[in-house]
Scaffold this motif. Structure first.
Motif, short mmCIF file in Angstrom:
data_model
loop_
_atom_site.label_atom_id
_atom_site.label_comp_id
_atom_site.label_asym_id
_atom_site.label_seq_id
_atom_site.Cartn_x
_atom_site.Cartn_y
_atom_site.Cartn_z
N ARG A 587 0.83 -1.21 0.00
CA ARG A 587 0.00 0.00 0.00
C ARG A 587 0.87 1.26 0.00
NH1 ARG A 587 -5.40 0.85 1.45
NH2 ARG A 587 -5.86 3.07 1.67
N GLY A 588 2.00 1.21 0.69
CA GLY A 588 2.86 2.39 0.77
C GLY A 588 3.99 2.41 -0.22
N PRO A 591 3.65 5.63 -2.75
CA PRO A 591 3.92 6.88 -2.04
C PRO A 591 5.37 7.01 -1.58
CG PRO A 591 1.84 5.96 -1.32
CD PRO A 591 2.48 4.93 -2.20
N ALA A 592 6.00 5.90 -1.23
CA ALA A 592 7.39 5.95 -0.78
C ALA A 592 8.34 6.40 -1.88
CB ALA A 592 7.82 4.58 -0.25
N TYR A 610 -2.46 6.26 -8.45
CA TYR A 610 -1.39 7.19 -8.11
C TYR A 610 -0.86 7.85 -9.38
CZ TYR A 610 -1.15 4.80 -3.58
OH TYR A 610 -1.43 4.27 -2.35
#
Length: 646
Positions: A587-588, A591-592, A610
């Motif tokens: 999930r991250g 974004p990371a 995204y």
């Protein structure tokens, strides 16, 4: 559910669930219950489960893996669905089935508007019964006449396979089968020479059917000869004459078992590791009582049966099955016993994990799985102790348990009965899997000796190449998409044929990720699936083998993709994460690496969209030497997208 009772108690429990309307609610418990049934019990279970509405199961357990299968054939095939329902339920799968009318296979497969295609099957079973070909042979006949009709049948099947590829959902498999040759046909030839000619004609026909098997084109073929040679009668003349049912119930049940194994293989639900007991499993005797020197390897008829089983295990290992040992013993005597006999086909180096202690075997299996970086559900455990088998079933749900007994001559039959390790095709990466896991263990040993993890990574000399997939990569990339769960951004599964179609699509992009380091070449360890349009590059999915996670390779690849997109003057890179049962940790991931969520739901339902505008790119891992090329026409200099020169 109780594990203490046998088939009769299991049948009573199943019937009670049905009578009280709790069968749908108990569906996740059925694999353990069905594992206790004999063949007659599975037959009864299939008839009960076939009455169950799949919608009720999905309402009670939305995450239940369902498989859509259509059944058609040359004659009546309705009897196959109950058997198939039970066999799939044994493996935790829910059948959403459709069956065509009697003898309707040509219309079902040739007509794009047929109900078969409306069902949207993942697999279509086209059952060729023992009267296939013979329904077109007219008396008087000679073997040559049969050869002509067999060739016509083969050509017809080739046309129907092409129609199925055109009209079925992408990636759907058409499943054919070889056709048993009945004695009532061979012995109509009174000449022994002509009877031999007929046998040769028929074997050539079945050989041609087997050669049609091709995972890349979505054709699978079940060979029925191993079933009939094991004593399964192929036909019942009375049912054939009065009900147009030319396959016996026993043949349909055996066919259903093989078809369920095939369905698992097509979905990528293949076990990776075989964990073996020692005493009474790999060798004859009790090590703690007899001692290493007295354990017999192959010096008696009974010991020879154990040796034959070990050769079976060795054959599985040669095709990528990881071997491990979990035994209640002392490690020293075990090591000496494994090295004690010159005729022993296996030694310590053949096992990627060895747990030898006096603790619960369930804990040992969990430990082996953790050390290999796989889930316990990817493990098959074989033991001759009923207690140990039941203990592992109770304490490690998802682990497949093969219950052996005190007859070693049957060990191989028990181990191979459920096709746990079946795959659509064995690749070179499969054959080298054990060595790659040993390379991983050497890396871990070096890591333990390094002062810190960063210095360990720098010392690996990791080299990663990301480039458009070649034709020979399709099978491996499909295998990764089918079997990779932890690092699979969207959970999308693709067959080799689908990968090839995407790779040939000028608007699509299939990139293979190859990795190597000072300990060896890992081959193709990941893949990216993308497409370009005016809005930029759309990353539809990214998969990465769990065996290379934690080395920074996944970070280098996604970061390199962003640098390559920027160098190509693309406006943005778009990606999506869609949750599955195993990829929550991703999930991250986007974004990371600087991706921002985009308002609005994922068009496919669930998950997060995204976008990265490519304005602020982060440094790539310094310990990875990365070369990335978006297309064959782009120069590698553009694709060398690390901030520093490499």
């Amino acid at each position: 559910m109780s594990q203490r009772h046998g088939p009769r108690q299991a049948r009573q429990e199943l019937r009670a669930l049905y009578d009280t309307g709790r069968l749908a609610d108990a569906y996740p418990e059925l694999p353990a219950l069905l594992a206790r049934l004999d063949d007659d019990g599975l037959d009864s279970a299939g008839r009960l489960l076939a009455r169950l509405d799949p919608a009720d199961v999905l309402a009670a357990h939305p995450g239940t893996p369902a498989v859509r299968i259509a059944v058609t054939g040359r004659s009546t095939t309705a009897g196959l669905l109950p058997a198939l329902t039970a066999q799939l339920a044994r493996h935790g799968l829910l059948l959403i089935g459709h069956t065509g009318g009697s003898g309707s296979y040509v219309q079902d497969l040739a007509d794009p508007a047929s109900k078969l295609y409306a069902h949207r099957p993942e697999a279509t079973l086209c059952v060729l019964d023992p009267l296939t070909v013979w329904d077109r042979v007219r008396a008087p006949w000679q073997p040559y006449d049969v050869a002509l009709e067999a060739e016509r049948q083969r050509l017809l099947l080739a046309e129907l396979a092409a129609a199925h590829a055109a009209h079925a959902p992408p990636g759907a498999a058409l499943v054919l089968n070889t056709v048993p040759l009945l004695r009532r046909f061979t012995h109509q030839q009174t000449g022994l020479l002509q009877r031999c000619e007929l046998g040769a004609v028929w074997r050539e026909f079945n050989a041609d059917l087997l050669r049609m098997a091709d995972p890349a084109t979505g054709i699978a073929v079940l060979d029925l000869e191993p079933l009939t040679s094991a004593g399964v009668r192929a036909d019942d003349p009375r049912l054939g004459a009065y009900a147009d049912a030319h396959c016996t119930a026993a043949l349909l049940a055996a066919y259903a078992r093989e078809a369920a194994h095939l369905a698992r293989a097509l979905r990528g639900d293949t076990k990776k590791c075989l964990v073996l007991d020692l005493d009474g499993t790999l060798w004859d005797g009790i090590l703690a009582e007899d001692g290493p020197e007295r354990i017999r390897a192959a010096n008696s008829l009974r010991a020879g049966a154990f040796a034959a089983f070990r050769r079976t295990v060795e054959q599985l290992a040669s095709q990528g099955v990881l071997l491990a040992v979990c035994s209640k013993n002392d490690l020293g005597p075990v090591a000496r016993a494994l090295a004690a006999h010159p005729d022993w086909p296996l030694d310590v180096d053949d096992f990627v994990g060895i747990v030898v202690d006096w603790g619960p075997k369930a804990e040992g299996i969990t430990r082996i799985a953790a050390e290999l970086g796989i889930a316990p559900s990817a493990v098959v455990f074989a033991d001759d102790s009923a207690f140990e088998c039941e203990s592992v079933r109770a304490r490690t749900p998802g682990t497949a348990v093969v219950a052996l007994d005190d007859e070693p001559a049957l060990h191989t039959e028990h181990l191979l009965a459920d096709g746990w390790f079946d795959v659509p095709s064995v690749t070179e990466e499969d054959r080298g899997r054990a060595e790659r896991y040993r390379e991983r263990q050497r890396r871990e040993h070096r890591q333990e000796g390094a002062k810190d993890y960063e210095s360990f990574l720098r010392g690996l000399g990791i080299d990663v190449v990301v480039a458009p997939a070649q034709d020979h990569d399709s099978a491996r990339i499909a295998q990764l998409s089918l079997r990779t769960n932890r690092f699979n951004l969207t959970g999308r599964r693709l067959s080799a044929a689908q990968v090839e179609r995407l790779a040939a699509d000028p608007d699509a992009l299939v990139l293979a990720v190859r990795a190597a380091d000072r300990f060896g070449d890992d081959g193709v360890v990941g893949a990216l699936f993308a497409r370009r349009d005016a809005a930029g590059l759309h990353l539809d999915n990214m998969v990465m083998s769990c065996r290379v996670l934690g080395r920074g390779i996944e970070d280098a690849v996604i970061g390199g993709l962003l640098y390559a997109a920027q160098a190509a003057a693309l406006p943005a890179v778009h990606a999506r994460w869609r949750p599955t049962a195993a990829n929550a940790a991703l999930r991250g991931f986007c974004p990371a690496h600087g991706f921002e969520p985009v308002a609005g739901p994922d068009e496919d339902g669930g998950g997060v969209l995204y976008r990265h505008m490519l304005a602020d790119l982060r440094p790539l891992p310094a310990h990875v030497r990365l070369r990335l090329r978006l297309s064959p026409t782009e120069p590698e200099e553009v694709a060398r997208c690390t901030p520093s020169s490499i």
